[in-house]
Scaffold this motif. Structure first.
Motif, PDB file in Angstrom:
ATOM      1  N   GLY A 128       0.809  -1.214   0.000  1.00 43.59           N
ATOM      2  CA  GLY A 128       0.000   0.000   0.000  1.00 43.59           C
ATOM      3  C   GLY A 128       0.840   1.261   0.000  1.00 43.59           C
ATOM      4  N   TYR A 129       0.704   2.068  -1.041  1.00 45.82           N
ATOM      5  CA  TYR A 129       1.276   3.422  -1.062  1.00 45.82           C
ATOM      6  C   TYR A 129       2.792   3.454  -0.887  1.00 45.82           C
ATOM      7  CZ  TYR A 129      -3.664   4.411  -0.613  1.00 45.82           C
ATOM      8  OH  TYR A 129      -5.026   4.424  -0.811  1.00 45.82           O
ATOM      9  N   THR A 130       3.481   2.709  -1.731  1.00 46.78           N
ATOM     10  CA  THR A 130       4.931   2.846  -1.779  1.00 46.78           C
ATOM     11  C   THR A 130       5.297   3.293  -3.191  1.00 46.78           C
ATOM     12  OG1 THR A 130       5.364   0.546  -2.412  1.00 46.78           O
ATOM     13  CG2 THR A 130       5.178   1.010  -0.067  1.00 46.78           C
ATOM     14  N   ASP A 131       6.426   2.861  -3.696  1.00 46.11           N
ATOM     15  CA  ASP A 131       6.861   3.148  -5.061  1.00 46.11           C
ATOM     16  C   ASP A 131       7.772   1.999  -5.444  1.00 46.11           C
ATOM     17  OD1 ASP A 131       7.914   4.010  -7.437  1.00 46.11           O
ATOM     18  OD2 ASP A 131       8.681   5.910  -6.692  1.00 46.11           O
ATOM     19  N   PHE A 150       0.168  -7.716  -4.726  1.00 47.19           N
ATOM     20  CA  PHE A 150      -1.002  -6.927  -5.108  1.00 47.19           C
ATOM     21  C   PHE A 150      -0.816  -5.529  -4.519  1.00 47.19           C
ATOM     22  CE2 PHE A 150      -2.196 -11.287  -5.363  1.00 47.19           C
ATOM     23  CZ  PHE A 150      -3.205 -11.395  -6.313  1.00 47.19           C
ATOM     24  N   ALA A 151      -0.809  -4.493  -5.352  1.00 47.97           N
ATOM     25  CA  ALA A 151      -0.432  -3.159  -4.889  1.00 47.97           C
ATOM     26  C   ALA A 151      -1.508  -2.109  -5.160  1.00 47.97           C
ATOM     27  CB  ALA A 151       0.871  -2.720  -5.550  1.00 47.97           C
ATOM     28  N   ILE A 152      -1.518  -1.102  -4.278  1.00 48.44           N
ATOM     29  CA  ILE A 152      -2.349   0.076  -4.482  1.00 48.44           C
ATOM     30  C   ILE A 152      -1.441   1.299  -4.437  1.00 48.44           C
ATOM     31  CG2 ILE A 152      -2.927   0.179  -1.991  1.00 48.44           C
ATOM     32  CD1 ILE A 152      -5.620   1.426  -2.782  1.00 48.44           C
ATOM     33  N   ASP A 153      -1.467   2.098  -5.508  1.00 51.34           N
ATOM     34  CA  ASP A 153      -0.717   3.348  -5.590  1.00 51.34           C
ATOM     35  C   ASP A 153       0.774   3.146  -5.348  1.00 51.34           C
ATOM     36  OD1 ASP A 153      -0.832   6.153  -6.087  1.00 51.34           O
ATOM     37  OD2 ASP A 153      -0.471   6.541  -3.979  1.00 51.34           O
ATOM     38  N   SER A 154       1.366   2.202  -6.079  1.00 52.47           N
ATOM     39  CA  SER A 154       2.799   1.936  -5.920  1.00 52.47           C
ATOM     40  C   SER A 154       3.512   2.178  -7.246  1.00 52.47           C
ATOM     41  CB  SER A 154       3.043   0.505  -5.438  1.00 52.47           C
ATOM     42  OG  SER A 154       4.406   0.307  -5.123  1.00 52.47           O
ATOM     43  N   GLY A 155       3.764   3.440  -7.555  1.00 51.68           N
ATOM     44  CA  GLY A 155       4.368   3.794  -8.827  1.00 51.68           C
ATOM     45  C   GLY A 155       3.322   4.178  -9.846  1.00 51.68           C
ATOM     46  N   THR A 156       3.745   4.881 -10.892  1.00 50.59           N
ATOM     47  CA  THR A 156       2.794   5.441 -11.862  1.00 50.59           C
ATOM     48  C   THR A 156       3.013   4.910 -13.267  1.00 50.59           C
ATOM     49  OG1 THR A 156       4.279   7.341 -12.163  1.00 50.59           O
ATOM     50  CG2 THR A 156       2.495   7.568 -10.546  1.00 50.59           C
ATOM     51  N   GLU A 157       3.541   3.695 -13.355  1.00 52.26           N
ATOM     52  CA  GLU A 157       3.685   3.037 -14.648  1.00 52.26           C
ATOM     53  C   GLU A 157       3.692   1.535 -14.408  1.00 52.26           C
ATOM     54  OE1 GLU A 157       8.387   3.044 -15.519  1.00 52.26           O
ATOM     55  OE2 GLU A 157       7.492   5.037 -15.312  1.00 52.26           O
ATOM     56  N   ILE A 195       4.117  26.096  -9.331  1.00 52.32           N
ATOM     57  CA  ILE A 195       3.856  24.664  -9.174  1.00 52.32           C
ATOM     58  C   ILE A 195       4.668  24.166  -7.981  1.00 52.32           C
ATOM     59  CG2 ILE A 195       3.978  22.380 -10.242  1.00 52.32           C
ATOM     60  CD1 ILE A 195       4.030  23.803 -12.973  1.00 52.32           C
ATOM     61  N   ILE A 196       3.995  23.498  -7.042  1.00 56.25           N
ATOM     62  CA  ILE A 196       4.675  22.971  -5.856  1.00 56.25           C
ATOM     63  C   ILE A 196       4.539  21.453  -5.850  1.00 56.25           C
ATOM     64  CG2 ILE A 196       4.759  22.933  -3.334  1.00 56.25           C
ATOM     65  CD1 ILE A 196       3.647  25.772  -3.357  1.00 56.25           C
ATOM     66  N   GLY A 197       5.681  20.758  -5.828  1.00 58.42           N
ATOM     67  CA  GLY A 197       5.677  19.302  -5.874  1.00 58.42           C
ATOM     68  C   GLY A 197       6.554  18.680  -4.804  1.00 58.42           C
ATOM     69  N   HIS A 198       6.692  17.367  -4.894  1.00 59.44           N
ATOM     70  CA  HIS A 198       7.521  16.596  -3.935  1.00 59.44           C
ATOM     71  C   HIS A 198       7.971  15.346  -4.656  1.00 59.44           C
ATOM     72  CE1 HIS A 198       8.999  14.751  -0.294  1.00 59.44           C
ATOM     73  NE2 HIS A 198       8.135  13.757  -0.390  1.00 59.44           N
ATOM     74  N   ASP A 199       9.222  15.314  -5.111  1.00 56.96           N
ATOM     75  CA  ASP A 199       9.707  14.244  -5.980  1.00 56.96           C
ATOM     76  C   ASP A 199       9.683  12.843  -5.393  1.00 56.96           C
ATOM     77  OD1 ASP A 199       9.981  15.832  -8.140  1.00 56.96           O
ATOM     78  OD2 ASP A 199      12.171  15.834  -8.188  1.00 56.96           O
ATOM     79  N   PRO A 200       9.962  12.628  -4.090  1.00 56.25           N
ATOM     80  CA  PRO A 200       9.982  11.245  -3.585  1.00 56.25           C
ATOM     81  C   PRO A 200       8.661  10.502  -3.721  1.00 56.25           C
ATOM     82  CG  PRO A 200      11.186  12.676  -2.106  1.00 56.25           C
ATOM     83  CD  PRO A 200      10.501  13.573  -3.096  1.00 56.25           C
ATOM     84  N   HIS A 201       7.550  11.232  -3.833  1.00 57.05           N
ATOM     85  CA  HIS A 201       6.250  10.590  -4.007  1.00 57.05           C
ATOM     86  C   HIS A 201       5.983  10.446  -5.508  1.00 57.05           C
ATOM     87  CE1 HIS A 201       1.899  10.073  -4.249  1.00 57.05           C
ATOM     88  NE2 HIS A 201       1.912   9.722  -2.971  1.00 57.05           N
ATOM     89  N   ALA A 202       5.854   9.201  -5.981  1.00 52.25           N
ATOM     90  CA  ALA A 202       5.745   8.956  -7.421  1.00 52.25           C
ATOM     91  C   ALA A 202       4.549   9.661  -8.045  1.00 52.25           C
ATOM     92  CB  ALA A 202       5.661   7.456  -7.675  1.00 52.25           C
ATOM     93  N   GLY A 203       3.403   9.621  -7.374  1.00 57.06           N
ATOM     94  CA  GLY A 203       2.208  10.248  -7.925  1.00 57.06           C
ATOM     95  C   GLY A 203       2.348  11.756  -8.024  1.00 57.06           C
ATOM     96  N   ILE A 204       2.841  12.378  -6.945  1.00 57.24           N
ATOM     97  CA  ILE A 204       3.030  13.829  -6.953  1.00 57.24           C
ATOM     98  C   ILE A 204       4.068  14.221  -7.995  1.00 57.24           C
ATOM     99  CG2 ILE A 204       3.808  15.815  -5.606  1.00 57.24           C
ATOM    100  CD1 ILE A 204       2.673  14.416  -3.123  1.00 57.24           C
ATOM    101  N   ALA A 208       2.928  16.621 -11.050  1.00 57.36           N
ATOM    102  CA  ALA A 208       3.547  17.945 -11.102  1.00 57.36           C
ATOM    103  C   ALA A 208       4.226  18.165 -12.449  1.00 57.36           C
ATOM    104  CB  ALA A 208       4.546  18.102  -9.963  1.00 57.36           C
ATOM    105  N   ALA A 209       4.913  17.135 -12.948  1.00 53.85           N
ATOM    106  CA  ALA A 209       5.570  17.253 -14.249  1.00 53.85           C
ATOM    107  C   ALA A 209       4.548  17.431 -15.364  1.00 53.85           C
ATOM    108  CB  ALA A 209       6.425  16.010 -14.512  1.00 53.85           C
ATOM    109  N   LEU A 210       3.432  16.701 -15.278  1.00 48.82           N
ATOM    110  CA  LEU A 210       2.379  16.852 -16.286  1.00 48.82           C
ATOM    111  C   LEU A 210       1.754  18.246 -16.217  1.00 48.82           C
ATOM    112  CD1 LEU A 210       0.595  13.384 -15.913  1.00 48.82           C
ATOM    113  CD2 LEU A 210       1.933  14.174 -17.881  1.00 48.82           C
ATOM    114  N   ALA A 211       1.557  18.758 -14.997  1.00 46.79           N
ATOM    115  CA  ALA A 211       0.981  20.091 -14.842  1.00 46.79           C
ATOM    116  C   ALA A 211       1.895  21.149 -15.463  1.00 46.79           C
ATOM    117  CB  ALA A 211       0.739  20.393 -13.369  1.00 46.79           C
TER     118      ALA A 211
END
Length: 357
Positions: A128-131, A150-157, A195-204, A208-211
């Motif tokens: 749950g919620y790693t990368d 089985f993962a939830i929100d673990s990386g964006t690809e 634009i304010i982001g946080h790189d260690p979090h994959a989703g953010i 942020a890059a898409l924004a």
């Protein structure tokens, strides 16, 4: 130690041939181990009269329980803490023998603990919620043991680390939030946007890059030359407040909008804007209770994207239960879920992510 533990060797997989191969290999190894354990347990029963709940020593291994190792690095966040409780409730309801490992953003502490749990023998791992970029050793340990993750929100690809990873649609989040900001500002061309982001979090990091891409393509001026990066979620609100306050101090009235990767930092930006008395508008992601109240008030906080975590986690647990039942694995290993946008019009109807049941 439990007496006579084994895994049903009749499980079949509808996933890729790679996953089928490692799962079958592991089951062969487990079967041999189970036979050894069963023989040892029988000898122990003969010598000591040991019994578990009065069960007969010939009780089948399949009745010993479904073993699960669950882990998260984000348990200190509201959503991560909710996920821990929700997963533990599912384990109780389903009768799983589950170990929950909470990493507190410390992968050096968490990864070895998860690898140890895998080494001791589990049927599945739930993430749950790693990368996946930060849990490579866990992925290797699980693959070597033939245990699906089985993962939830673990990386964006997509990643072959997982039997499935269920996340939110980051492109849709960006479309919704940048669109709302553009509508409120009468277009983005020529507007000054932070634009304010946080790189260690994959989703953010990804959204942020898409924004940034969207704002630049629309002709906006991304102030500071690029994404302003907060160092820690724990200090995100204070850092965002300072970033916006410093910019407004140097450029009075020169900031039209702020796009923030998550609500807590966005609330810091809102505070700086309100203290400066400007008309700058803010959009973010998460739908926390405080953010929703700020949006309802009609102030600087314009909108936040709502990620449907209860729905996503329910789908994830359904997939785990299907695997427990007959070894069925998901046909897709990467699934994106749509989000909705909370605005002043509907904020009162949204369940805050930090108040999920």
């Amino acid at each position: 130690m439990r007496c006579g533990e084994s895994v049903d060797a009749s499980r079949s997989s509808s996933s890729s041939s790679r996953v089928n191969t490692v799962v079958q290999r592991s089951r062969t190894v487990r079967s041999r181990i189970s036979i050894t354990i069963a023989l040892t347990a029988s000898a122990a029963l003969a010598l000591t009269g040991c019994a578990s709940g009065g069960a007969d020593s010939s009780e089948s291994n399949s009745e010993q329980g479904f073993k699960v190792a669950a882990f998260t690095s984000g348990n200190q966040t509201p959503v991560g803490a909710w996920w821990v409780k929700a997963t533990e409730a599912q384990a109780t309801q389903s009768g799983w023998d589950m170990t929950m490992i909470q990493g507190d953003f410390d992968f050096q502490k968490m990864n070895p603990a998860v690898e140890s749990a895998i080494g001791q023998g589990v049927d599945v791992v739930i993430d749950g919620y790693t990368d996946f970029a930060s849990i490579g050793s866990i992925c290797t340990a699980a693959q070597d043991a033939g245990v699906p993750i089985f993962a939830i929100d673990s990386g964006t690809e997509p990643s072959d680390c997982f039997a499935v990873n269920m996340i939110t649609d980051q492109e849709l989040i960006v479309d919704q939030t940048t669109g709302a900001l553009g509508d409120a500002l009468g277009g983005l061309d020529g507007k000054n946007i932070m634009i304010i982001g946080h790189d260690p979090h994959a989703g953010i990091r990804k959204r942020a890059a898409l924004a940034e891409e969207v704002f630049r393509a629309a002709g906006a001026n991304v102030v500071g030359g690029g994404i302003q990066k907060v160092t820690s979620p724990a200090t995100g609100r204070i850092e965002a407040l300072a970033l916006v306050a410093d910019y407004l101090s140097a450029n009075p009235g020169g900031l039209d909008g702020v796009w923030v990767g998550w609500d807590d930092a966005a609330l810091g930006a809102v505070q700086a804007i309100e203290e400066a008395g400007t008309s700058t508008r803010v959009v973010a992601v998460d739908a926390s209770a405080e953010a929703l109240r700020a949006i309802e008030s009609g102030g600087a906080f314009l909108a936040t994207a709502v990620q449907p975590w209860p729905e996503i986690n329910a789908r994830l647990m359904k997939a785990v239960l299907a695997y427990e039942e007959d070894g069925t694995l998901p046909t897709e290993n990467y699934i994106e879920f749509p989000t909705v946008l909370a605005t002043r019009e509907n904020a009162a109807d949204i369940t805050p992510t930090d108040e999920l049941p």
